[in-house]
Design a protein around this motif. Structure first.
Motif, PDB file in Angstrom:
ATOM      1  N   LEU A  55       0.811  -1.011  -0.086  1.00  0.00           N
ATOM      2  CA  LEU A  55       0.080   0.019   0.172  1.00  0.00           C
ATOM      3  C   LEU A  55       0.755   1.231   0.091  1.00  0.00           C
ATOM      4  N   THR A  56       0.358   2.396  -0.818  1.00  0.00           N
ATOM      5  CA  THR A  56       1.145   3.352  -0.771  1.00  0.00           C
ATOM      6  C   THR A  56       0.696   4.136   0.651  1.00  0.00           C
ATOM      7  N   ASP A  57       1.588   5.470   1.043  1.00  0.00           N
ATOM      8  CA  ASP A  57       1.281   6.322   2.003  1.00  0.00           C
ATOM      9  C   ASP A  57      -0.004   6.679   1.895  1.00  0.00           C
ATOM     10  N   ARG A  58      -0.596   7.100   0.655  1.00  0.00           N
ATOM     11  CA  ARG A  58      -1.694   7.636   0.655  1.00  0.00           C
ATOM     12  C   ARG A  58      -2.800   6.832   0.766  1.00  0.00           C
ATOM     13  N   GLU A  59      -2.519   5.392   0.293  1.00  0.00           N
ATOM     14  CA  GLU A  59      -3.569   4.647   0.819  1.00  0.00           C
ATOM     15  C   GLU A  59      -3.880   4.107   2.023  1.00  0.00           C
ATOM     16  N   VAL A  60      -2.600   4.452   2.935  1.00  0.00           N
ATOM     17  CA  VAL A  60      -2.744   4.003   4.240  1.00  0.00           C
ATOM     18  C   VAL A  60      -3.554   5.361   5.135  1.00  0.00           C
ATOM     19  N   ASP A  61      -3.219   6.202   4.470  1.00  0.00           N
ATOM     20  CA  ASP A  61      -3.962   7.724   4.694  1.00  0.00           C
ATOM     21  C   ASP A  61      -5.390   7.576   4.924  1.00  0.00           C
ATOM     22  N   VAL A  62      -5.836   7.330   3.394  1.00  0.00           N
ATOM     23  CA  VAL A  62      -7.284   7.180   3.087  1.00  0.00           C
ATOM     24  C   VAL A  62      -8.088   6.135   3.800  1.00  0.00           C
ATOM     25  N   LEU A  63      -7.288   4.983   4.099  1.00  0.00           N
ATOM     26  CA  LEU A  63      -8.062   3.899   4.703  1.00  0.00           C
ATOM     27  C   LEU A  63      -8.061   4.176   6.199  1.00  0.00           C
ATOM     28  N   VAL A  64      -7.626   5.186   7.305  1.00  0.00           N
ATOM     29  CA  VAL A  64      -7.583   5.577   8.134  1.00  0.00           C
ATOM     30  C   VAL A  64      -8.864   6.562   8.072  1.00  0.00           C
ATOM     31  N   ALA A  65      -9.012   7.625   7.140  1.00  0.00           N
ATOM     32  CA  ALA A  65      -9.971   8.215   6.913  1.00  0.00           C
ATOM     33  C   ALA A  65     -11.325   7.640   6.792  1.00  0.00           C
ATOM     34  N   PHE A  66     -11.123   6.478   5.999  1.00  0.00           N
ATOM     35  CA  PHE A  66     -12.410   5.859   6.260  1.00  0.00           C
ATOM     36  C   PHE A  66     -12.889   5.102   7.299  1.00  0.00           C
ATOM     37  N   LEU A  67     -11.819   4.575   8.013  1.00  0.00           N
ATOM     38  CA  LEU A  67     -12.247   4.056   9.363  1.00  0.00           C
ATOM     39  C   LEU A  67     -12.950   4.924  10.282  1.00  0.00           C
ATOM     40  N   LYS A  68     -12.526   6.222  10.235  1.00  0.00           N
ATOM     41  CA  LYS A  68     -13.339   7.121  11.054  1.00  0.00           C
ATOM     42  C   LYS A  68     -14.579   7.368  10.684  1.00  0.00           C
ATOM     43  N   THR A  69     -14.907   7.036   9.350  1.00  0.00           N
ATOM     44  CA  THR A  69     -16.382   7.074   8.967  1.00  0.00           C
ATOM     45  C   THR A  69     -17.294   6.093   9.756  1.00  0.00           C
ATOM     46  N   LEU A  70     -16.689   5.222  10.520  1.00  0.00           N
ATOM     47  CA  LEU A  70     -17.499   4.253  11.222  1.00  0.00           C
ATOM     48  C   LEU A  70     -17.669   4.576  12.612  1.00  0.00           C
ATOM     49  N   SER A  71     -17.467   5.869  12.646  1.00  0.00           N
ATOM     50  CA  SER A  71     -17.680   6.326  14.053  1.00  0.00           C
ATOM     51  C   SER A  71     -19.326   6.798  14.390  1.00  0.00           C
ATOM     52  N   ASP A  72     -19.870   6.327  15.551  1.00  0.00           N
ATOM     53  CA  ASP A  72     -21.285   6.744  15.750  1.00  0.00           C
ATOM     54  C   ASP A  72     -21.413   6.515  17.247  1.00  0.00           C
ATOM     55  N   GLU A  73     -21.602   7.613  18.063  1.00  0.00           N
ATOM     56  CA  GLU A  73     -21.867   7.170  19.369  1.00  0.00           C
ATOM     57  C   GLU A  73     -23.293   7.797  19.771  1.00  0.00           C
ATOM     58  N   SER A  74     -24.185   7.883  18.677  1.00  0.00           N
ATOM     59  CA  SER A  74     -25.500   9.012  19.082  1.00  0.00           C
ATOM     60  C   SER A  74     -26.168   7.986  20.240  1.00  0.00           C
ATOM     61  N   PHE A  75     -26.196   6.783  19.904  1.00  0.00           N
ATOM     62  CA  PHE A  75     -27.137   6.000  21.130  1.00  0.00           C
ATOM     63  C   PHE A  75     -26.245   5.716  22.380  1.00  0.00           C
ATOM     64  N   MET A  76     -25.159   6.688  22.755  1.00  0.00           N
ATOM     65  CA  MET A  76     -24.353   6.571  24.105  1.00  0.00           C
ATOM     66  C   MET A  76     -25.586   6.434  25.122  1.00  0.00           C
ATOM     67  N   PRO A  77     -25.582   5.698  26.091  1.00  0.00           N
ATOM     68  CA  PRO A  77     -26.491   5.304  27.302  1.00  0.00           C
ATOM     69  C   PRO A  77     -26.349   6.525  28.083  1.00  0.00           C
ATOM     70  N   PRO A  78     -27.327   6.990  28.851  1.00  0.00           N
ATOM     71  CA  PRO A  78     -27.195   7.918  29.850  1.00  0.00           C
ATOM     72  C   PRO A  78     -26.295   7.445  31.063  1.00  0.00           C
ATOM     73  N   LEU A  79     -25.481   8.140  31.293  1.00  0.00           N
ATOM     74  CA  LEU A  79     -24.210   7.812  32.306  1.00  0.00           C
ATOM     75  C   LEU A  79     -24.804   8.117  33.733  1.00  0.00           C
ATOM     76  N   PRO A  80     -24.868   7.237  34.662  1.00  0.00           N
ATOM     77  CA  PRO A  80     -25.524   7.340  35.887  1.00  0.00           C
ATOM     78  C   PRO A  80     -24.932   8.484  36.754  1.00  0.00           C
ATOM     79  N   SER A  81     -25.462   9.082  37.416  1.00  0.00           N
ATOM     80  CA  SER A  81     -24.949  10.249  38.393  1.00  0.00           C
ATOM     81  C   SER A  81     -24.799   9.417  39.697  1.00  0.00           C
ATOM     82  N   ALA A  82     -25.351   8.438  39.900  1.00  0.00           N
ATOM     83  CA  ALA A  82     -25.503   7.762  41.053  1.00  0.00           C
ATOM     84  C   ALA A  82     -25.962   6.150  40.828  1.00  0.00           C
ATOM     85  N   VAL A  83     -25.323   5.362  41.607  1.00  0.00           N
ATOM     86  CA  VAL A  83     -25.740   4.020  41.458  1.00  0.00           C
ATOM     87  C   VAL A  83     -26.284   3.407  42.721  1.00  0.00           C
TER      88      VAL A  83
END
Lengths: 380, 464
Positions: free
Chosen positions: A339-367
């Motif tokens: 792979l060329t350096d550019r291919e490694v760079d765009v692979l990393v860019a693609f991997l970041k498109t797999l990010s989604d934390e929109s359904f992060m659960p509510p974090l409890p303030s007490a347990v």
């Protein structure tokens, strides 16, 4: 004055501790209720997959999810997940090593267990863990229930015992009524504990990334570079998609890559230590790449600090990091893609498109234990 | 569309889904980009590629697209990888057709599918191209015919993890593996000419893949001749372990029928049947069943096989006092039992088939195709239905029509916004907490303003 301030600061906690705990009656984000139980509602719901395998291309059905839990079971699991009462000495929760802000991993190569002891491997992300049929890096557990017995009772992880776990939950004022809300009566059993935590873990779904929009026909959400990266990813030169197969971005198989250990660490024999099969020496389960951006460092012992280093490993040459004298049956897709350096760079860019934390659960303030919940590795 | 009636008939004949009424031809001329044309195309469109040299990789993530080369007086459109581009054609869409292209010098594959049902790959010439020539993966219902492929360092035609595929009328030569059917069910391999490869036809289970079985495969009326090319597979690849000089290899696959083939001049053996022990240096996979079962050998024409077998086969044959390889070889421990069958066994030199029973079935003439009548289901994603898909897939995960979920009911949203789709579109781009008893909504700001408005309009019209 200082004394008064402390009392004032304590007040909300006390007030909370005395209010009766109510478990959520609605399903978490991404789940619709059906006769009181929660089922996934996703972009992939209408798609099939070949042989119901849950692997394929862009528009492919997901692997089966552990679902059908009640909202109350999921919520009880959420509270226990963050509650350090579950560890042997009340200092660690599941969330100590599976931190919401770090992709439900812990940002470390090797995790830290009870009394500061180092674990043997890196804590994996829990996003989409409910789709997995095998758990642990070495795939030794076949259900989340079975899996969690590992860290709960490991003397170097949470350091608890089944007896003490049951005792401490039963002796707490808040937990028995919560088990009643979740299971119909207040009996606390190991199975119920495991069920609730499994229910919560299975609710951690991440399927609304920009990649998912692309996969479902909204092509304009990815940039030119990201699309180029996706094409390298699924090309038969880089071959990433052959094992990190959409839509879960894992084919859930064992692969022997020959990645290096951190300096000074002995070679990890992986699956061989479980099965005794020498042909599986150095084999590990293929992990998902969803939300991979957040769970550095990478590989089973966190050898690579950045995504770029992790990606570059695959173009370093077949077996380039295998220690001298080790004979490994390296996976056939580990080859010399150049792979060329550019291919490694765009692979990393693609991997970041797999990010989604929109359904992060509510974090409890007490347990429920009254201990301070562990959020992002720290007791709050 | 030059001749709609003929195209319509062609489609009927091929069971492809009907192109939409607005289907268009999109011409691409030498010097232009095929990808640009694909980007413009809508489901049903045909990209017409005129003679010329196209130095690009083309990906197709839409449904029902055809790439059709235009061949004029022997001049073909050529996709040229120059030894540096990855794959020539990468598709994921359903109902994809690629035809009349010459593809050469790519590093990866010539034509590669990742899912995509109802594919048609035909009339292509693939020369000296990387790893696989034609490689559909995870596809259901496909046709691969009239392709000519040579100089491939792995399989020229590799059907991997697919169902219901016909492979017919292809010529494959000077490759390591000619045609490989791997972890695939219901495949008909018919009327192909496989010559001068390391091995001609292979029906495999490869362990360690997520789909574990190969069964129900017919190898019929193929010419499998002189497959004696020294193995030039990449080190570490599975085919690099295949000994040269084999006509047909059946490894671990079940219910394979071999009928009407001409198998000759293959120097190690005509047909080798083996279990997974055949490939060494690979991690074992307890979920892959290693034994070939229920093989059916009907009449085949086999001669001149085994003239100069590899050492392992030579050693086996010496136990039968022969110095040459056999027409049919079931390796020790593989397919030795009577659940396998053969007719007219006395015509062949063989090893390991003594216990095979006599076949009840004498012909496969009843099987014309393994494709699915009417095709596999595939609902294309179009500009019009993607709004519904987004609403159902994303919004409905938190909003039910008339019931509280994690978010307020759609009815309540409709009452609040009435006809103000723009208001919803703006809000979801940058949500803030409105209702104290609900959690904050995750932002949908990564959707374009236009798409947010489309989804908002859809939400206002939802009635259940």
């Amino acid at each position: 004055m200082r004394g008064l301030l402390s009392i004032l600061l304590l007040l909300p906690v006390l007030a909370h501790a005395e209010a009766p705990w109510r478990l959520s009656e609605v399903c978490p984000a991404g789940f619709r209720p059906e006769q009181g139980r929660c089922y996934l509602q996703s972009l992939y719901g209408e798609y099939a997959s070949l042989q119901d395998s849950g692997v394929g291309g862009l528009k492919t059905g997901l692997p089966p999810l552990r679902e059908g839990f009640t909202p109350q079971q999921i919520d009880l699991g959420r509270l226990m997940f963050f509650d350090p009462l579950l560890s042997g000495d009340g200092t660690l929760a599941c969330s100590s090593c599976h931190q919401p802000s770090k992709g439900f991993a812990d940002g470390r190569g090797l995790s830290i267990g009870i009394n500061g002891q180092l674990a043997h491997r890196s804590a994996p992300s829990l996003w989409n863990v409910g789709f997995l049929k095998r758990l642990f890096w070495d795939a030794r557990a076949s259900s989340l229930e079975e899996q969690m017995e590992g860290p709960l009772y490991s003397p170097i992880e949470m350091g608890n015992s089944p007896e003490q776990l049951l005792k401490s939950l039963n002796e707490s004022a808040a937990y028995p009524p919560l088990f009643k809300q979740a299971f119909g009566d207040s009996a606390i059993s190991l199975d119920r504990i495991y069920t609730a935590i499994t229910a919560f873990e299975s609710s951690l779904v991440s399927l609304n990334s920009r990649y998912d929009l692309y996969a479902n026909g909204v092509h304009e959400v990815l940039s030119k570079d990201e699309i180029e990266g996706m094409n390298v990813f699924r090309s038969f030169v880089a071959r990433c998609a052959e094992c990190h197969t959409p839509p879960a971005f894992t084919n859930q198989q064992i692969a022997i890559l020959g990645t290096p250990e951190p300096d000074g660490h002995a070679f990890d024999s992986g699956v061989q230590a479980v099965t005794g099969d020498a042909s599986q020496r150095g084999g590990f389960k293929v992990p998902t790449l969803r939300n991979i951006e957040f769970s550095a460092p990478y590989m089973h012992s966190g050898r690579f600090e950045t995504l770029r280093e992790a990606v570059a490993f695959y173009t370093g040459g077949r077996g380039h990091a295998v220690p001298e004298g080790e004979k490994l049956n390296l996976h056939w897709h580990i080859w010399e893609p150049n792979l060329t350096d550019r291919e490694v760079d765009v692979l990393v860019a693609f991997l970041k498109t797999l990010s989604d934390e929109s359904f992060m659960p509510p974090l409890p303030s007490a347990v429920p234990s009254g201990l301070r919940p562990v959020i992002d590795g720290k007791s709050n | 569309m030059k001749n709609p009636i003929r195209l319509g008939l062609l489609c009927l004949g091929l069971l492809c889904s009907m192109p939409s009424l607005w289907a268009a031809d999109i011409p691409v001329k030498d010097g232009e980009s095929i990808q640009d044309a694909v980007n413009k195309a809508s489901p049903g469109d045909v990209v017409l590629i005129y003679p010329g040299t196209y130095k690009e990789s083309v990906y197709i993530d839409k449904d029902n697209i055809t790439l059709r080369g235009v061949v004029e007086e022997g001049k073909w459109p050529v996709l040229e990888g120059e030894g540096k581009r990855n794959d020539a054609i990468l598709y994921s869409g359903n109902d994809f057709t690629v035809e009349w292209l010459t593809i050469t010098h790519y590093k990866g594959n010539a034509i590669m599918g990742q899912s995509g049902n109802n594919f048609t790959i035909r009339y292509n010439k693939v020369i000296d191209t990387g790893v696989y020539g034609i490689f559909p993966q995870f596809g259901k219902n496909g046709l691969i015919e009239y392709n000519v492929l040579s100089g491939i360092e792995d399989a020229a035609i590799y059907v991997g993890m697919c169902d219901n595929v016909d492979v017919r009328h292809n010529e494959v030569f000077d490759n390591v593996a000619g045609i490989e059917i791997e972890n695939t069910r219901h495949a008909l391999v018919e009327n192909n000419y496989a010559h001068d490869n390391t091995a001609g036809l292979l029906v495999f289970i490869t362990p360690g893949l997520p789909i574990k079985t190969t069964f129900d495969v017919i190898l019929r009326n193929n010419f499998v001749v002189n497959n004696n090319t020294p193995n030039f597979g990449a080190p570490g690849s599975i085919v690099s372990k295949v000994p040269q000089g084999i006509g047909i290899v059946v490894m671990a696959a079940d219910d394979v029928i071999v009928e009407g083939n001409i198998v000759s001049g293959n120097k190690t053996a005509g047909i080798v049947i083996t279990d997974l022990a055949f490939i060494t240096d690979i991690s074992s996979d307890p979920e892959s069943e290693p034994n070939p079962d229920r093989l059916v050998f009907l009449d085949n024409l086999m001669f001149d096989n085994g003239a100069d077998p590899v050492a392992e086969v030579k050693a086996l044959m010496l136990t039968q006092f022969s110095r040459t390889g056999p027409d049919i070889l079931a390796t020790p421990g593989s397919a030795q039992e009577q659940d396998n069958c053969i007719i007219n066994r006395e015509r062949y030199t063989s090893f390991g088939v003594k216990k095979w029973s006599e076949c009840e079935r004498k012909s496969t003439a009843d099987v014309l195709s393994y494709r699915i009548p009417g095709g596999a289901p595939s609902e294309p994603v179009t500009a019009t239905n993607r709004t519904k898909l987004l609403y159902q897939g994303i919004c409905a995960g938190c909003h039910a029509y008339n019931m509280r979920m994690i978010g307020p009911p759609t009815l309540a949203v409709q009452a609040l916004y009435r006809n103000d789709a723009q208001g919803i579109a703006d809000y979801i781009g940058e949500p803030h907490k409105v209702r104290p008893d609900y959690p904050a909504m995750p932002s949908q700001g990564h959707l374009s303003p236009e798409l947010r408005k489309e989804v908002a309009e859809y939400m206002l019209k939802v009635t259940k």
